[in-house]
Scaffold this active site. Sequence first.
Site, PDB file in Angstrom:
ATOM      1  N   SER A 158       0.824  -1.204   0.000  1.00 25.55           N
ATOM      2  CA  SER A 158       0.000   0.000   0.000  1.00 25.55           C
ATOM      3  C   SER A 158       0.863   1.262   0.000  1.00 25.55           C
ATOM      4  CB  SER A 158      -0.960  -0.029   1.196  1.00 25.55           C
ATOM      5  OG  SER A 158      -1.910   0.991   1.111  1.00 25.55           O
TER       6      SER A 158
ATOM      7  N   ASP B 162      -0.336  -4.382  -3.625  1.00 29.81           N
ATOM      8  CA  ASP B 162      -1.491  -3.490  -3.608  1.00 29.81           C
ATOM      9  C   ASP B 162      -1.079  -2.029  -3.469  1.00 29.81           C
ATOM     10  OD1 ASP B 162      -4.098  -4.092  -4.168  1.00 29.81           O
ATOM     11  OD2 ASP B 162      -4.778  -4.117  -2.099  1.00 29.81           O
TER      12      ASP B 162
ATOM     13  N   HIS C  18      -7.656  -5.635   0.563  1.00 31.20           N
ATOM     14  CA  HIS C  18      -6.458  -4.848   0.841  1.00 31.20           C
ATOM     15  C   HIS C  18      -5.694  -5.389   2.049  1.00 31.20           C
ATOM     16  CE1 HIS C  18      -3.895  -1.453   0.122  1.00 31.20           C
ATOM     17  NE2 HIS C  18      -4.120  -0.907   1.304  1.00 31.20           N
TER      18      HIS C  18
END
EC number: 3.1.1.47
Length: 451
Positions: free
Chosen positions: A279, A309, A375
């Site tokens: 992320s 991600d 996620h």
Amino acid sequence: MLSLPPVHGRFPVGVTTFATPVRPSRRVGNAQLKSVKVSSAGRTYALNLEEVAFAAYYPADTSNKPPKSIDWLVRPLKHSLTGISNYSGLSYWLLWPIVFFFGSLIKIPVYRNAPLLRPEEASGSLEKQWPLVIFSHGLGGSRTTYSQFCSRLAASGRVVLALEHRDGTGIASIPKSWGIGDKSTNEPVLYLREEDVFWKDNEVVKEYPKPLRGEQLNFRRDEVYIMYETFQKFLRGDAGVEMETLDGAPFDKASWTNLTSEGASVIKHHDDITFTGHSFGSATGFSLLATQTPQGYQRIPISKLVLLDPWMDPLPSPGPELYQSKEQPQEPPKVLVINSEAFTLWKDHFSRLQDVMSVWEPQGQRILTILGSQHISFSDFAVLPGLVKGHGRLIMNVIGQLSLAFLDDTLDETLKEGIPTTKMTVELVGTKKDGTPKKKLAGEVGHVVVS
């Protein structure tokens, strides 16, 4: 005792957490806290770089039977609780029974402060060195909340340095004291939201769409450079290096600094380094290679990026692109993106990721989407004992398989023979609360879409 799932691989995994002071400590950016208790240092600025901390995950020498357990949640638990409340927006008092019960019980099944295994003893090769990996966590993460992923890499024969970012993106961290004259305040660094800070006129970092996250990217890059430089000095046995275990516990320094029989470091740290993150940690990887190496630091020879991600919103647009200079030209790294189904279905975000990857990896299809993943699937939160059900372990296993295949240059074979792939087919499965269509990717959980 509640334990995260054991990670299986070629080698047992050890974890030692290190810290190094930043002298002199310094402020990064101009963000100030809207509400702050006056500390002994009188600080009101949000981002203060005074210490860099990281957990090393590595192949462990277990011949002396070191303890096999470390805490999953950062201590003291009261600070982690406050940070989780800040991050989630949930009440401190609503969370405290869960955090104190599970936080005190959940352990990571790795060998605490075990010696580093000599690669020659492990493989019999006189030229063998452990490859080096740098890991950067996402928002609400820590040095331990990706222990499943980091341990998987370590069990394959790699040394993984997992940063504990002190930029307000982690749940909580506690700096240690380094002595009179330039010591840490020992005040906890807790999770920061955009609404927790402000800037005076003309001080906002305008090139970043999210000003706080932009200053945090600058902070994170400095942490990566400092960690790499300090770790190299430590491996060389430099007398002046300041690096200790975060908790002050003893460790086998010689197992790290001894040389192979060929006179090389046991860790390959001069070239062919992998950077990986989740992320905001993936955004950190892009940012690291898209900006000029700061004065006073050496460029980190990163040859591969494994981006889990990636969150693109904090990064300047258009871009980012690989930074090049005549003085220090960079070879383009090989890049693999492993996306969650949710981020792939986020249409505008996925389109931007594709545009960026067309520049970074123009010759290959290197965006993989795991069906059924979310996620949080890349972090330990997806496999917490007693809290999470479903396909968390299956998806975590696929993430590990894909990452190791990429690092071992066997990804194409793995996608042909090891992991089922499917075409991207979007299905409508209902309507969201806001009236927009609810979508999913067609196929079985754990299968992979290559795009």
